[in-house]
Design an enzyme around this catalytic site. Structure first.
Site, short mmCIF file in Angstrom:
data_model
loop_
_atom_site.label_atom_id
_atom_site.label_comp_id
_atom_site.label_asym_id
_atom_site.label_seq_id
_atom_site.Cartn_x
_atom_site.Cartn_y
_atom_site.Cartn_z
N LYS A 1 7.47 -7.94 5.58
CA LYS A 1 8.52 -6.94 5.30
C LYS A 1 8.51 -5.87 6.39
CE LYS A 1 8.39 -3.45 2.44
NZ LYS A 1 8.91 -2.27 3.14
N HIS B 1 1.28 -6.90 -2.37
CA HIS B 1 -0.10 -6.75 -1.90
C HIS B 1 -1.00 -7.86 -2.49
CE1 HIS B 1 1.43 -2.50 -1.59
NE2 HIS B 1 0.91 -2.66 -0.40
N SER C 1 6.28 -0.14 -2.06
CA SER C 1 5.76 0.97 -2.86
C SER C 1 6.80 2.06 -3.00
CB SER C 1 4.49 1.54 -2.22
OG SER C 1 3.55 0.51 -2.02
N GLY D 1 2.12 -7.89 5.59
CA GLY D 1 3.38 -8.42 5.07
C GLY D 1 4.45 -8.45 6.15
N MET E 1 -1.80 1.06 1.94
CA MET E 1 -1.77 2.50 1.63
C MET E 1 -1.75 2.69 0.11
SD MET E 1 0.32 4.42 4.60
CE MET E 1 1.94 4.17 3.95
O1 PAF Z 1 1.74 -1.30 5.91
C1 PAF Z 1 0.98 -0.39 5.52
O2 PAF Z 1 0.68 -0.24 4.33
C2 PAF Z 1 0.43 0.59 6.55
O3 PAF Z 1 1.34 0.85 7.56
C3 PAF Z 1 -0.93 0.16 7.10
C4 PAF Z 1 -0.82 -1.16 7.87
C5 PAF Z 1 -1.94 0.01 5.98
C6 PAF Z 1 -1.45 1.22 8.10
O4 PAF Z 1 -1.59 2.45 7.48
#
Ligand code: PAF
Length: 281
Positions: free
Chosen positions: A149, A37, A186, A147, A30
């Site tokens: 987490k 990431h 984030s 992840g 996201m």
């Molecule tokens: O973990 C995330 O960032 C979100 O839940 C995902 C997997 C991208 C789905 O929107």
């Protein structure tokens, strides 16, 4: 790194990446990217594999009183970070591309979605399962990286991938942590300096509890102690629980891999974390 915002362009770009014998790995995000990431991109970058990342702040996984409108959006910085990490392609759909007028389908996973974050955030995992299913159909990757987490999210995704026969390897990547142990997220940027200092009580409480459970201490008493420690550090508690690492059922057998999971609130910020407890570990 190419950036595409249109579904036809995405399909053409993925087809161009997918040469003879080349695998495609997807890292769904996201945005508001951090070292956690980058670790996903690095795990995905294997010989003979091209890496596609997606950035989409998915409105359907946020509850009515949650942080959708203030969720950090940093497109330029994210593009720089992905380029430096060696990502091959970025999929950046708009809300209208993902959910065109008339959209009426939900992917709902029972069991794994029910407790913990599913109970605290009704509808959250329906939103996650639906958007991740769409991302899988849009990109058609061979593997996807998430992840640990978001441990329950990973369990939910593994469940629907098995149930719906998606031919995709789901890879969980260990949680990346700041030097003091706080899991990277984030949402950590919402914490002020004092809250950030207090927040390390979360990984500490989980570490203390995991060691005590591994030593064979009574799990219920250990979980109570962890709750007391977290409350003392200023957290409100959503849950602190011990679950089977695969099914997420509570009261797990001691001879199975288990997971200690917690969600807490500091001011308006909700933090989650978890830690593995291996049998005989
Ligand atoms: O973990 C995330 O960032 C979100 O839940 C995902 C997997 C991208 C789905 O929107």
């Amino acid at each position: 790194m190419d950036v595409v915002r249109d579904l036809n362009a995405l399909r053409e770009s993925v087809a161009a990446l997918r040469g003879e014998g080349t695998r495609v790995a997807l890292v769904p995000t996201m945005g508001a990217l951090h070292a956690g990431h980058v670790a996903l991109i690095e795990a995905a970058k294997r010989p003979g594999t091209k890496v596609v990342a997606s950035i989409f702040v998915n409105p359907t996984q946020f509850g009515a009183n949650e942080d959708l409108s203030r969720y950090p959006r940093r497109e330029m910085a994210d593009i720089r970070m992905l380029t430096e990490a060696g990502c091959d392609l970025l999929w950046l759909p708009s809300v209208e591309t993902m959910y065109p007028a008339g959209f009426a389908t939900t992917v709902k996973v029972t069991g794994a979605s029910d407790g913990f974050d599913g109970a605290s955030r009704p509808g959250h995992f329906d939103g996650v399962a639906t958007v991740v299913s769409k991302l899988f159909n849009q990109v058609a990757p061979d593997a996807a990286y998430f992840g640990e987490k978001d441990y329950q999210q990973l369990a939910v995704i593994r469940r629907f991938v098995a149930d719906l026969d998606f031919p995709i390897d789901i890879v969980g990547v260990p949680t990346q942590r700041d030097d003091d142990g706080l899991a990277m997220s984030s949402r950590n940027i919402y914490l002020d300096d004092e809250q950030r200092r207090q927040a390390i009580a979360l990984p500490r409480a989980l570490g203390v509890a995991a060691r005590a459970i591994t030593r064979g201490e009574d799990a219920d008493a250990v979980l109570d102690d962890a709750r007391t420690m977290l409350t003392g550090a200023g957290f409100g508690i959503d849950y602190v629980a011990l679950a089977d690492a695969e099914t997420l059922a509570e009261n797990p057998a001691e001879d199975r891999p288990r997971r200690l999971l917690a969600a807490v609130r500091m001011g308006g910020t909700r933090l989650i974390d978890n830690i593995a407890i291996e049998p005989g570990g």
